[in-house]
Design an enzyme around this catalytic site. Structure first.
Site, PDB file in Angstrom:
ATOM      1  N   HIS A 107       1.919   1.752  -3.485  1.00  0.00           N
ATOM      2  CA  HIS A 107       0.809   2.253  -4.305  1.00  0.00           C
ATOM      3  C   HIS A 107       0.594   3.746  -4.069  1.00  0.00           C
ATOM      4  CE1 HIS A 107      -0.671  -1.288  -6.333  1.00  0.00           C
ATOM      5  NE2 HIS A 107      -0.765  -1.976  -5.211  1.00  0.00           N
TER       6      HIS A 107
ATOM      7  N   THR B 264       0.828  -1.203   0.000  1.00  0.00           N
ATOM      8  CA  THR B 264       0.000   0.000   0.000  1.00  0.00           C
ATOM      9  C   THR B 264       0.864   1.255   0.000  1.00  0.00           C
ATOM     10  OG1 THR B 264      -1.785  -1.148   1.140  1.00  0.00           O
ATOM     11  CG2 THR B 264      -1.792   1.256   1.247  1.00  0.00           C
TER      12      THR B 264
END
Length: 338
Positions: free
Chosen positions: A42, A39
């Site tokens: 990302h 994450t």
């Protein structure tokens, strides 16, 4: 203190950062270790939302160095693991127990400053005791393991089930162990990297296959007598999701766990789903699973030491995001040098 501040897409600045005063319901944590999550990458690439500017890092542990009130069960010097997800407790979803859908969700390391820093301000509600003799680098796995437990809840594995796990990164290798603990009789890991395949076998997989192998479906059917009960997708890619759906046996379950970029889509053949009675689940956050995850780590039911492939000092954090040498690592921990 030193902190790695995310300023926008592909922009992290390591600099001196001033902490605000503590409020009465907060703790000051000296961060020992913070895992780099998919994450985080990302967000860094612009494929997931966050506040800007913000200190990223949501998989962390540390030691309490100050507290905003004496009226708390915690003491200075206590070791803690952090649950980054802060639910409001008041919205319609929180009131029916679906806290991971909280309409006012905040998260340390995403919308609030997190663990890529020497110190972190944490609400008392988000800190969990760790024994004083416990390794804080292992405690930093509490958050990813808690998320995996949510996925395992959806998988609802029964003793004797055949399970395929796609992806042998941190999450996939945690899933291998949880699936083993759940009583699966055959565990097949699909992963191209040979070192991760080897580690998958060490941690409980019965077979490892490369996704580029010819006739992989036929091989899996041979290993499972044509009945894959559960497929857990841990990559976050439309191709691996398609593969997961194809590999699931009749009446089987597919858990799509990996976080895909926001522009990825798949096409489902509705008659195929109808004829095979497939059950497809997603898994979002870690509702009520952080304490069980910590207990599993403390009591050595899950091996995470083998997943730590690099420890990088906070001042060198940009190497992790800029440098392709880290691509094949399993878990990179950001640590403080003092």
């Amino acid at each position: 203190m030193l902190a790695a501040v995310f300023n926008g897409t592909k922009n992290i600045t390591v600099r001196d950062y001033s902490l605000r005063p503590l409020e009465k319901n907060e703790l000051l944590i000296k961060v020992a270790a913070c895992g780099v999550c998919g994450t985080d990458k990302h967000i860094y690439e612009g494929n997931a939302p966050s506040s800007i500017p913000v200190i990223l890092g949501h998989e962390y542990s540390g030691t309490i160095t100050d507290k905003g009130s004496t009226n708390t069960k915690f003491e200075i010097g206590d070791k803690v693991a952090i649950d980054p997800n802060i639910y409001c407790g008041c919205c319609k979803y929180c009131r029916i127990g679906k806290v991971n859908f909280c309409e006012n969700l905040k998260a340390l390391g995403v919308t609030l400053d997190g663990g890529f820093a020497e110190y972190s301000i944490v609400p008392v509600s988000q800190a969990y005791f760790i024994p004083n003799d416990f390794d804080l680098s292992i405690a930093a796995f509490a958050e990813p393991l808690s998320c995996c437990l949510r996925g395992i809840e959806h998988a609802a594995i029964s003793p004797g089930n055949s399970v395929v796990i796609i992806g042998g990164g941190t999450i996939g290798l945690l899933m291998v162990q949880l699936v083993k603990n759940a009583g699966a009789s055959r565990i097949i890991l699909i992963e191209p990297d040979q070192q991760k395949q080897k580690l998958g076998i060490e941690l409980g997989a019965d077979f490892c296959l490369s996704p580029v192998e010819e006739k992989i479906s036929e091989k899996i059917n041979g290993l499972t007598d044509c009945q894959v009960d559960v497929v857990i997708e841990c990559v976050g890619n439309k191709d691996t999701v398609d593969q997961a759906i194809r590999l699931a046996g009749k009446g089987g379950k597919v858990v799509i766990f990996g976080l895909a970029p926001k522009d990825q889509h798949i096409t489902l053949n509705l008659q195929y789903l109808f004829q095979n009675e497939l059950k497809i689940f997603n898994s979002f956050l870690n509702p009520f699973t952080i304490k069980p995850a910590i207990d599993l780590l403390i009591h050595k039911r899950i091996n995470v030491q083998k997943l730590i492939t690099k420890q990088v000092h906070l001042k060198d954090i940009n190497d992790v995001f800029y440098n392709n040498d880290f691509t094949n690592d399993i878990k990179v921990l950001i640590i403080n040098s003092n």
